[in-house]
Design a protein around this motif. Structure first.
Motif, PDB file in Angstrom:
ATOM      1  N   SER A   1       0.508  -1.393  -0.303  1.00 26.95           N
ATOM      2  CA  SER A   1      -0.192   0.021   0.045  1.00 26.95           C
ATOM      3  C   SER A   1       0.494   1.732  -0.024  1.00 26.95           C
ATOM      4  O   SER A   1       2.090   0.875   0.447  1.00 26.95           O
ATOM      5  CB  SER A   1      -1.307   0.408   1.404  1.00 26.95           C
TER       6      SER A   1
ATOM      7  N   ARG B   1      -1.701  -0.925  -3.640  1.00 26.98           N
ATOM      8  CA  ARG B   1      -3.233   0.139  -3.579  1.00 26.98           C
ATOM      9  C   ARG B   1      -2.596   1.235  -2.188  1.00 26.98           C
ATOM     10  O   ARG B   1      -2.193   1.133  -1.579  1.00 26.98           O
ATOM     11  CB  ARG B   1      -3.463  -1.287  -2.171  1.00 26.98           C
TER      12      ARG B   1
ATOM     13  N   ILE C   1       0.279   1.854   7.513  1.00 32.09           N
ATOM     14  CA  ILE C   1       0.509   1.192   5.496  1.00 32.09           C
ATOM     15  C   ILE C   1       2.222   0.571   5.719  1.00 32.09           C
ATOM     16  O   ILE C   1       3.265   1.805   6.453  1.00 32.09           O
ATOM     17  CB  ILE C   1       0.287   2.301   4.668  1.00 32.09           C
TER      18      ILE C   1
END
Length: 247
Positions: free
Chosen positions: A161, A187, A206
């Motif tokens: 991500s 992502r 993340i």
């Protein structure tokens, strides 16, 4: 830097888009108090630029006092421009905005509450920034290059991500292009500004983030994240050891 178009264009004429805020010096009378809207949270690199510009306006022909910065975070910077559109068109309100708000958003949002060409007048470039890709503790320490990161992302798609200051922002598209060109499924996680994204990278929420590289500097010095690459034709002045994406 931008201002609402209506009466301001009458006073400034065709002098918009000149450097060093020189069109503002052409104002016929000194404004007592100027505001600068900034569409992201306080403490970021862009916020620092807005406050520095505000300080430099003091004791000028334009205004006698330092400009007051009002942070209006949200919607990838659009809230600040919406507020600017509704502000008095007397030269007392400006905004510092990333160019994505005026050059990208009109092409990706079908309902945009402002028209950059009709509602605003560009005054000056505030700063030119590099964007950086940084990773935190969620990514193994063995990942030291963009190539390493992309290999890790392909092997760990559930964790691959990256955060950005907002959907449709320049960093968002940099990450999207990186994923498309490499075949990695990255992502995107949009935030209300760059610092919340950086904080989640540092906290291991993340894997990475793409934001103006100035937002990384305190964390780089504290060894809490690693910047793998920066945008631009040359290396960022404050991160000379970090290669560019082109490199």
């Amino acid at each position: 830097m931008m201002h609402t178009r209506r009466q301001f264009m009458h006073h400034v004429g065709c002098a918009s888009a000149l450097g060093a805020l020189s069109p503002l010096a052409a104002w016929a009378q000194t404004i007592d108090q100027v505001k600068i809207f900034y569409g992201f949270p306080a403490g970021s690199a862009g916020d620092s630029v807005a406050r520095r510009v505000g300080e430099k306006l003091a004791a000028s022909p334009y205004t006698r006092n330092p400009a007051v910065v009002e942070n209006k975070p949200g919607a990838g910077g659009r809230i600040a421009l919406e507020s600017l559109k509704g502000a008095p068109a007397d030269g007392s309100v400006l905004t510092l905005s990333p160019f994505s708000c005026t050059s990208i958003y009109p092409h990706i949002y079908s309902r945009l509450s402002y028209d950059p060409a009709k509602d605003f007048v560009p005054v000056s470039i505030g700063a030119v920034m590099h964007h950086g890709l940084a990773v935190g503790p969620l990514v193994p320490a063995s990942v030291k290059t963009v190539k390493d990161f992309l290999a890790w992302a392909k092997a760990n798609p559930g964790q691959a991500s990256y955060g950005s200051p907002g959907a449709g922002s320049t960093p968002h598209f940099l990450g999207a292009l990186l994923g498309l060109n490499s075949g990695a499924d990255l992502r995107h996680v949009p935030y209300r500004g760059s610092l919340p994204a950086v904080n989640d990278v540092v906290g291991g929420q993340i894997a990475s983030s793409l934001t103006p590289s100035g937002d990384y500097l305190p964390f780089v010095k504290a060894n809490k994240l690693r910047v793998l690459a920066t945008s631009g034709a040359q290396r960022a002045a404050y991160l000379p050891e970090v290669p560019t994406f082109a490199e």
